[in-house]
Scaffold this motif. Structure first.
Motif, PDB file in Angstrom:
ATOM      1  N   MET A   1       0.919  -0.890   0.038  1.00 13.33           N
ATOM      2  CA  MET A   1      -0.322   0.168  -0.150  1.00 13.33           C
ATOM      3  C   MET A   1       0.898   0.960  -0.028  1.00 13.33           C
ATOM      4  N   GLN A   2       0.675   2.405  -0.592  1.00 14.07           N
ATOM      5  CA  GLN A   2       1.022   3.626  -0.504  1.00 14.07           C
ATOM      6  C   GLN A   2       0.822   4.440   0.255  1.00 14.07           C
ATOM      7  N   GLU A   3       2.479   4.983   1.299  1.00 15.33           N
ATOM      8  CA  GLU A   3       2.434   5.718   1.937  1.00 15.33           C
ATOM      9  C   GLU A   3       1.539   6.823   1.319  1.00 15.33           C
ATOM     10  N   LYS A   4       0.431   7.561   2.694  1.00 22.28           N
ATOM     11  CA  LYS A   4      -0.391   9.413   2.521  1.00 22.28           C
ATOM     12  C   LYS A   4       0.698  10.243   2.526  1.00 22.28           C
ATOM     13  N   ILE A   5       0.156  11.020   1.278  1.00 23.03           N
ATOM     14  CA  ILE A   5       1.358  12.311   1.274  1.00 23.03           C
ATOM     15  C   ILE A   5       0.873  12.786   1.950  1.00 23.03           C
ATOM     16  N   GLN A   6       1.781  13.449   3.109  1.00 24.55           N
ATOM     17  CA  GLN A   6       1.358  14.375   3.965  1.00 24.55           C
ATOM     18  C   GLN A   6       1.785  16.192   4.255  1.00 24.55           C
ATOM     19  N   TYR A   7       1.387  17.607   3.901  1.00 24.56           N
ATOM     20  CA  TYR A   7       1.398  18.416   3.787  1.00 24.56           C
ATOM     21  C   TYR A   7       1.476  19.308   4.302  1.00 24.56           C
ATOM     22  N   GLU A   8       2.868  19.890   4.727  1.00 18.07           N
ATOM     23  CA  GLU A   8       2.828  21.449   5.391  1.00 18.07           C
ATOM     24  C   GLU A   8       2.221  22.523   4.401  1.00 18.07           C
ATOM     25  N   TYR A   9       2.089  24.184   4.739  1.00 19.65           N
ATOM     26  CA  TYR A   9       1.679  24.940   4.248  1.00 19.65           C
ATOM     27  C   TYR A   9       2.283  26.318   4.963  1.00 19.65           C
ATOM     28  N   LYS A  10       2.481  26.849   3.638  1.00 18.53           N
ATOM     29  CA  LYS A  10       3.389  28.202   3.881  1.00 18.53           C
ATOM     30  C   LYS A  10       2.730  29.552   3.541  1.00 18.53           C
ATOM     31  N   THR A  11       2.357  30.840   4.366  1.00 21.45           N
ATOM     32  CA  THR A  11       2.200  31.361   3.335  1.00 21.45           C
ATOM     33  C   THR A  11       3.454  33.665   3.007  1.00 21.45           C
ATOM     34  N   LEU A  12       3.049  33.433   2.776  1.00 22.13           N
ATOM     35  CA  LEU A  12       4.254  34.612   2.126  1.00 22.13           C
ATOM     36  C   LEU A  12       3.207  36.362   2.032  1.00 22.13           C
ATOM     37  N   ASP A  13       3.135  37.238   2.538  1.00 18.45           N
ATOM     38  CA  ASP A  13       2.755  38.114   2.497  1.00 18.45           C
ATOM     39  C   ASP A  13       3.558  39.337   1.774  1.00 18.45           C
ATOM     40  N   PHE A  14       2.554  39.319  -0.115  1.00 17.99           N
ATOM     41  CA  PHE A  14       4.515  39.837  -0.321  1.00 17.99           C
ATOM     42  C   PHE A  14       3.637  41.567  -1.460  1.00 17.99           C
ATOM     43  N   ARG A  15       4.180  42.222  -0.480  1.00 13.67           N
ATOM     44  CA  ARG A  15       3.681  44.132  -0.839  1.00 13.67           C
ATOM     45  C   ARG A  15       4.597  44.974  -1.662  1.00 13.67           C
ATOM     46  N   LYS A  16       3.826  45.478  -1.741  1.00 15.89           N
ATOM     47  CA  LYS A  16       5.068  46.124  -3.479  1.00 15.89           C
ATOM     48  C   LYS A  16       6.266  47.972  -1.227  1.00 15.89           C
ATOM     49  N   LYS A  17       6.594  47.984  -2.482  1.00 14.31           N
ATOM     50  CA  LYS A  17       7.702  48.555  -0.848  1.00 14.31           C
ATOM     51  C   LYS A  17       7.827  49.426  -1.255  1.00 14.31           C
ATOM     52  N   SER A  18       7.416  50.605  -1.736  1.00 19.14           N
ATOM     53  CA  SER A  18       7.107  51.893  -1.693  1.00 19.14           C
ATOM     54  C   SER A  18       5.506  52.571  -2.206  1.00 19.14           C
ATOM     55  N   PHE A  19       5.344  53.106  -1.507  1.00 18.63           N
ATOM     56  CA  PHE A  19       3.952  54.135  -1.327  1.00 18.63           C
ATOM     57  C   PHE A  19       3.532  55.005  -2.925  1.00 18.63           C
ATOM     58  N   PHE A  20       4.684  55.368  -3.340  1.00 15.93           N
ATOM     59  CA  PHE A  20       4.693  55.287  -5.171  1.00 15.93           C
ATOM     60  C   PHE A  20       4.947  54.973  -6.294  1.00 15.93           C
ATOM     61  N   THR A  21       4.305  53.786  -5.826  1.00 14.52           N
ATOM     62  CA  THR A  21       4.575  52.551  -7.261  1.00 14.52           C
ATOM     63  C   THR A  21       3.536  52.256  -7.190  1.00 14.52           C
ATOM     64  N   SER A  22       2.788  51.988  -8.339  1.00 13.50           N
ATOM     65  CA  SER A  22       1.334  51.482  -8.183  1.00 13.50           C
ATOM     66  C   SER A  22       1.090  49.977  -8.304  1.00 13.50           C
ATOM     67  N   ALA A  23       2.281  48.995  -8.292  1.00 13.18           N
ATOM     68  CA  ALA A  23       2.274  47.904  -8.214  1.00 13.18           C
ATOM     69  C   ALA A  23       3.311  46.782  -7.759  1.00 13.18           C
ATOM     70  N   ILE A  24       3.106  45.535  -7.758  1.00 12.64           N
ATOM     71  CA  ILE A  24       4.235  45.136  -7.010  1.00 12.64           C
ATOM     72  C   ILE A  24       5.252  44.643  -8.243  1.00 12.64           C
ATOM     73  N   ASP A  25       6.237  44.274  -7.372  1.00 12.98           N
ATOM     74  CA  ASP A  25       7.129  44.882  -9.044  1.00 12.98           C
ATOM     75  C   ASP A  25       7.527  42.475  -9.728  1.00 12.98           C
ATOM     76  N   PRO A  26       6.784  42.594 -10.252  1.00 12.74           N
ATOM     77  CA  PRO A  26       7.216  41.052 -11.230  1.00 12.74           C
ATOM     78  C   PRO A  26       8.146  40.635 -10.746  1.00 12.74           C
ATOM     79  N   LYS A  27       9.059  41.537 -11.136  1.00  8.43           N
ATOM     80  CA  LYS A  27      10.108  40.332 -11.467  1.00  8.43           C
ATOM     81  C   LYS A  27      10.596  39.710  -9.880  1.00  8.43           C
ATOM     82  N   ALA A  28      10.437  41.141  -8.841  1.00  6.39           N
ATOM     83  CA  ALA A  28      10.467  40.751  -7.404  1.00  6.39           C
ATOM     84  C   ALA A  28      10.115  39.697  -6.544  1.00  6.39           C
TER      85      ALA A  28
END
Length: 70
Positions: free
Chosen positions: A1-28
């Protein structure tokens, strides 16, 4: 019988660094996602925050019983 896969989860809060730019940097964001992928994390969801994509919340998962990731 195959072993059941268990997962761990993580969240990332990714916000733009400057108030004066309108969007997050896609490259970053791409660099950060690749950084987590190298450590075995897989994106489960990505939600944009606010008007003009001022940030993103990313949810990752990875198997906890994979010895290659330890």
């Amino acid at each position: 019988m195959q072993e059941k896969i268990q997962y761990e989860y993580k969240t990332l809060d990714f916000r733009k660094k400057s108030f004066f730019t309108s969007a997050i940097d896609p490259k970053a964001l791409e660099e950060k996602l690749n950084e987590y992928a190298e450590r075995g994390w897989e994106v489960v969801s990505l939600s944009l925050i606010g008007w003009y994509a001022r940030g993103a919340i990313v949810v990752f998962k990875r198997p906890t019983n994979d010895p290659a990731l330890r």
